[in-house]
Design a protein around this motif. Structure first.
Motif, PDB file in Angstrom:
ATOM      1  N   ASP A  20       0.809  -1.237   0.000  1.00  0.00           N
ATOM      2  CA  ASP A  20       0.000   0.000   0.000  1.00  0.00           C
ATOM      3  C   ASP A  20       0.840   1.285   0.000  1.00  0.00           C
ATOM      4  N   LEU A  42       0.636   4.531   2.147  1.00  0.00           N
ATOM      5  CA  LEU A  42      -0.168   5.690   1.775  1.00  0.00           C
ATOM      6  C   LEU A  42      -1.124   6.130   2.895  1.00  0.00           C
ATOM      7  N   LYS A  99      -0.973   9.861   4.446  1.00  0.00           N
ATOM      8  CA  LYS A  99      -2.133  10.752   4.311  1.00  0.00           C
ATOM      9  C   LYS A  99      -2.642  11.161   5.698  1.00  0.00           C
ATOM     10  N   ARG A 129      -0.912  13.928   6.937  1.00  0.00           N
ATOM     11  CA  ARG A 129      -1.024  15.014   5.954  1.00  0.00           C
ATOM     12  C   ARG A 129       0.326  15.396   5.315  1.00  0.00           C
ATOM     13  N   ASP A 164       2.528  16.356   2.360  1.00  0.00           N
ATOM     14  CA  ASP A 164       2.262  16.986   1.060  1.00  0.00           C
ATOM     15  C   ASP A 164       3.291  16.589   0.013  1.00  0.00           C
ATOM     16  N   GLN A 168       1.907   3.024  -6.702  1.00  0.00           N
ATOM     17  CA  GLN A 168       0.737   3.695  -6.111  1.00  0.00           C
ATOM     18  C   GLN A 168       1.126   4.970  -5.360  1.00  0.00           C
ATOM     19  N   LEU A 169       2.355   4.977  -4.821  1.00  0.00           N
ATOM     20  CA  LEU A 169       2.823   6.187  -4.142  1.00  0.00           C
ATOM     21  C   LEU A 169       3.110   7.278  -5.184  1.00  0.00           C
ATOM     22  N   GLN A 226       1.736   7.576  -8.092  1.00  0.00           N
ATOM     23  CA  GLN A 226       0.476   8.086  -8.657  1.00  0.00           C
ATOM     24  C   GLN A 226      -0.240   9.034  -7.693  1.00  0.00           C
ATOM     25  N   SER A 227      -0.167   8.725  -6.394  1.00  0.00           N
ATOM     26  CA  SER A 227      -0.843   9.586  -5.410  1.00  0.00           C
ATOM     27  C   SER A 227      -0.093  10.889  -5.166  1.00  0.00           C
ATOM     28  N   TYR A 228       1.213  10.863  -5.385  1.00  0.00           N
ATOM     29  CA  TYR A 228       2.020  12.069  -5.179  1.00  0.00           C
ATOM     30  C   TYR A 228       2.665  12.486  -6.508  1.00  0.00           C
ATOM     31  N   GLN A 229       1.817  12.658  -7.530  1.00  0.00           N
ATOM     32  CA  GLN A 229       2.299  13.064  -8.860  1.00  0.00           C
ATOM     33  C   GLN A 229       3.075  14.375  -8.774  1.00  0.00           C
ATOM     34  N   LYS A 272       5.224  15.219  -6.839  1.00  0.00           N
ATOM     35  CA  LYS A 272       5.449  15.630  -5.453  1.00  0.00           C
ATOM     36  C   LYS A 272       6.426  14.680  -4.755  1.00  0.00           C
TER      37      LYS A 272
END
Ligand code: GRF
Length: 200
Positions: A76, A79, A83, A86, A88, A102-103, A105-108, A110
């Motif tokens: 996972d 994530l 999150k 928080r 960023d 997946q990390l 994609q979630s933090y494009q 970033k």
């Protein structure tokens, strides 16, 4: 009469530093953000290695740390944990594991990494630490440097944000080159992260 103004206090951006080694870059980044009024703070240190210097730094600086375990990381990406507190932006500073998709994609755009050579040369799997400097010297390069880049699904491949160069002298060794590269990293990484944060 002067109208009262509402001062909106912007919440500080929260940085997670991922590191597997001694953590000299992590230390510089913490000093830059947590000791100055920079609009961001290092809120978490993440490591896959319990015996690493970076965890001692986190403890000394009173920053929470998270020791990650390989299976879960690729399940996972931690994530939910990131999150929940928080985070960023993720800054890799000598982190040895490939970041799971997946990390990314979630933090494009970033997730940022620093590589101790001038990409696209001398990057890819197994190109880390002194292996990089050895390869650079063996190739007879006249200069090397640092590359700060976004992280994508391929090793050392994401969009380049910044590069700085140093010359390679005739009697250069991996140790002297590593020192030059570290000096560049310490000089530039924090301020480039700060610039990226403005758009994150
Ligand atoms: C740095 O040279 C960086 O380029 C690479 O790993 C090294 C980490 O050094 N990705 P330190 O642990 O921050 O001293």
């Amino acid at each position: 009469m002067i109208k009262p103004t509402t001062i909106v206090q912007q919440e500080k951006k929260r940085i997670a530093v991922f590191a597997s080694g001694t953590g000299s870059n992590a230390q510089k980044i913490i000093e830059h953000f947590n000791y100055g009024n920079k609009g961001a703070t290092v809120a978490l240190v993440v490591s896959n290695n319990t015996a690493t210097g970076v965890l001692k730094i986190a403890e000394k600086e009173n920053i929470p740390s998270l020791i990650i375990e390989r299976n879960k990381f690729y399940e996972d990406g931690y994530l939910p944990a990131l999150k929940k507190i928080r985070i960023d932006i993720i800054v890799l500073a000598g982190f040895m594991w490939k970041v799971p998709d997946q990390l990314i994609q979630s933090y494009q755009n970033k997730i940022i990494n620093i590589h101790p050579a001038l990409l696209p040369k001398f990057g890819g799997k197994n190109m880390y630490g002194n292996f990089v400097h050895e390869a650079v010297l063996k190739a007879g390069e006249k200069e090397s440097g640092i590359t700060i880049h976004y992280v994508d699904e391929i090793y050392d491949h994401g969009k380049i944000i910044f590069q700085a160069k140093c010359t390679i002298d005739d009697n250069e060794t991996t140790e002297t080159l590593a020192d030059k590269i570290h000096a560049l990293e310490h000089e530039f990484y924090s301020s480039i992260i700060e610039k990226v944060l403005l758009t994150a």
